[in-house]
Design an enzyme around this catalytic site. Structure first.
Site, PDB file in Angstrom:
ATOM      1  CD  GLU B  15      36.724  88.270 -12.149  1.00 60.74           C
ATOM      2  OE1 GLU B  15      37.404  88.331 -13.207  1.00 60.74           O
ATOM      3  OE2 GLU B  15      35.654  88.438 -11.963  1.00 60.74           O
ATOM      4  CB  SER B  35      29.700  83.454 -22.159  1.00 64.93           C
ATOM      5  OG  SER B  35      28.493  84.126 -21.725  1.00 64.93           O
ATOM      6  CG  ASP B  44      33.808  85.197 -11.244  1.00 66.23           C
ATOM      7  OD1 ASP B  44      33.056  85.518 -12.106  1.00 66.23           O
ATOM      8  OD2 ASP B  44      33.321  85.328 -10.087  1.00 66.23           O
ATOM      9  CD  GLU B  57      30.822  83.251  -8.586  1.00 62.54           C
ATOM     10  OE1 GLU B  57      30.924  82.206  -9.580  1.00 62.54           O
ATOM     11  OE2 GLU B  57      30.010  84.302  -9.308  1.00 62.54           O
TER      12      GLU B  57
END
Lengths: 131, 131
Positions: B15, B35, B44, B57
């Site tokens: 990421e 969360s 993401d 994602e």
């Protein structure tokens, strides 16, 4: 003097409360993850509904006014401008009172902007108008 | 068998790599925070440029194809639809090869979508076209 850890926890709690508020009003909303570096990300929350996308800086205060450093506001504004998003400040005052103000309209002082509980929009108005 | 912690670390590294890729190409991009609940967030990454906003994602594989659970893809699609965002899958293959595909166009099977290194767009093409 509130400790750094305590202040951070309060900040995260406020961000989560605001994410829930957005959800209740039909928006999608997410908290921004801390970046790998020590650098603070330019926004705390991203909220979107039907193509309107807001970059939101979230603040909490126990007082009647919150001062946000100009540098922080300007980073939010430039982040939002580059992305084509709307830049908003959301300040939580005691007893769950939220005020929402476009970052560009917040009252500028020498080194900060000032948001009081009379500035911008209260929750109900914000979510009624911002559909 | 790769441990859960190791897989998670690899996911976060991917990421971050993708956030950097977006930055290099003039986008703003942020990682979505976990969360509070155990529930996985619907995307993401959020990336934006001049008003185009993508919910992404991010997946990593050491193989030639990555299978993403339909449930996950559908959550991404519904998140993006509610927000008025574009839903994309970004898969990192070995040696830093990325493929980008609109979630709606990914090849559907009974319980998953399948993304190979021939599907969608490679980085260069993605970032050249998606301006």
């Amino acid at each position: 003097m509130v400790s750094h850890a305590r202040r951070k926890a309060k900040g995260i709690a406020a961000e989560r409360e605001l994410v829930s508020l957005f959800h209740e009003h039909g928006w999608v909303a997410i908290r921004v993850a801390a970046s790998g570096a020590s650098r603070k990300p330019a926004a705390d929350l991203i909220a979107a509904r039907l193509g309107r996308v807001l970059a939101v800086e979230v603040k909490v205060t126990r007082d009647d006014a919150k001062y946000v450093r100009l540098e922080e506001v300007d980073e939010l504004l430039s982040f939002a401008e580059q992305g084509g998003l709307e830049a908003w400040l959301a300040v939580r005052f005691p007893r769950g009172v939220w005020r929402f103000i476009p970052a560009r309209l917040a009252s500028r002082r020498e080194k900060s902007v000032r948001v009081t509980r009379e500035d911008g929009l209260e929750s109900e108005v914000f979510f009624e108008r911002e559909v």
